[in-house]
Design an enzyme around this catalytic site. Sequence first.
Site, short mmCIF file in Angstrom:
data_model
loop_
_atom_site.label_atom_id
_atom_site.label_comp_id
_atom_site.label_asym_id
_atom_site.label_seq_id
_atom_site.Cartn_x
_atom_site.Cartn_y
_atom_site.Cartn_z
CG ASP A 102 39.39 33.74 44.71
OD1 ASP A 102 39.26 34.69 45.62
OD2 ASP A 102 38.22 33.64 43.80
CG ASP A 105 39.79 43.65 44.01
OD1 ASP A 105 40.55 44.13 43.55
OD2 ASP A 105 38.70 43.85 43.70
N GLY A 107 39.92 44.14 49.60
CA GLY A 107 40.53 43.41 50.93
C GLY A 107 39.00 43.41 52.09
P1 IMP Z 1 37.58 42.11 47.85
O1 IMP Z 1 36.71 41.86 49.06
O2 IMP Z 1 37.18 43.29 46.86
O3 IMP Z 1 38.97 41.83 48.19
O4 IMP Z 1 37.16 40.97 46.72
C1 IMP Z 1 37.68 39.78 46.98
C2 IMP Z 1 36.77 38.83 46.11
O5 IMP Z 1 36.57 39.62 44.90
C3 IMP Z 1 37.40 37.59 45.45
O6 IMP Z 1 36.95 36.60 46.62
C4 IMP Z 1 36.85 37.25 44.17
O7 IMP Z 1 35.69 36.62 44.20
C5 IMP Z 1 36.38 38.76 43.73
N1 IMP Z 1 37.34 39.23 42.61
C6 IMP Z 1 38.24 40.14 42.80
N2 IMP Z 1 39.00 40.57 41.69
C7 IMP Z 1 38.48 39.66 41.11
C8 IMP Z 1 38.99 39.30 39.66
O8 IMP Z 1 39.96 39.85 38.99
N3 IMP Z 1 38.42 38.37 39.04
C9 IMP Z 1 37.31 37.63 39.68
N4 IMP Z 1 36.86 37.78 41.11
C10 IMP Z 1 37.77 38.92 41.45
MG MG Z 2 35.28 34.89 45.33
#
Ligand code: IMP
Ligand code: MG
Length: 177
Positions: A102, A105, A107
């Site tokens: 989805d 963020d 990463g």
């Molecule tokens: P990362 O590991 O920080 O890149 O986070 C990725 C995961 O964080 C995604 O799969 C989402 O589930 C969650 N996430 C990041 N930003 C958002 C947001 O704005 N709304 C909801 N879920 C988010």
């Molecule tokens: Mg997620």
Amino acid sequence: MEEWFMEERFILDEKTIQNKVEEIARQIEKDYEGKEVIFVGVLKGAFIFLADLVRKIEKVDVLIDFVKVSSYGASTETSGVVRLDFDTTMNLEGKHVILVEDILDTGLTLKYLKELLEKKNPQSLRIAVLLDKFERRKVDIEADYVGFRVPDRFLVGYGLDYAEKYRNIPYVVELKE
Ligand code: IMP
Ligand code: MG
């Protein structure tokens, strides 16, 4: 910057999302025409994007698998620790694989998953994300297919949740308390 960065409350409406998903589908068809591709959705958030994306693809043989990770808990900030709840069930060796998520963020999640899937020796591995919070990146990873670059706001809908709620909203909207 595009004008929607200036909006009070960030929104991507249904039509805007569907047009973009269509664009990504066309690009994937161009890149993999006549081939077989395993789309690996990252649960739970990617389930709606994955479902819409694969239904717009005709010129590629589409296979579907899933992984599930958790990192967030019931907070709007990542815990930084990625836990694998379940792994793929198909044999990815020698296959074209597209990991579908989805949102990218920090990463951490996709970097972890990319390394996990690379160990399964796919012929190729690419990443498709609907949303990219590019300002928040903590680790060096980029997606090959990106729907929208979005500002650093907490977004819900179209699969994205806050404490497991709002995944069913058919558009993406900034969460306001
Ligand atoms: P990362 O590991 O920080 O890149 O986070 C990725 C995961 O964080 C995604 O799969 C989402 O589930 C969650 N996430 C990041 N930003 C958002 C947001 O704005 N709304 C909801 N879920 C988010
Ligand atoms: Mg997620």
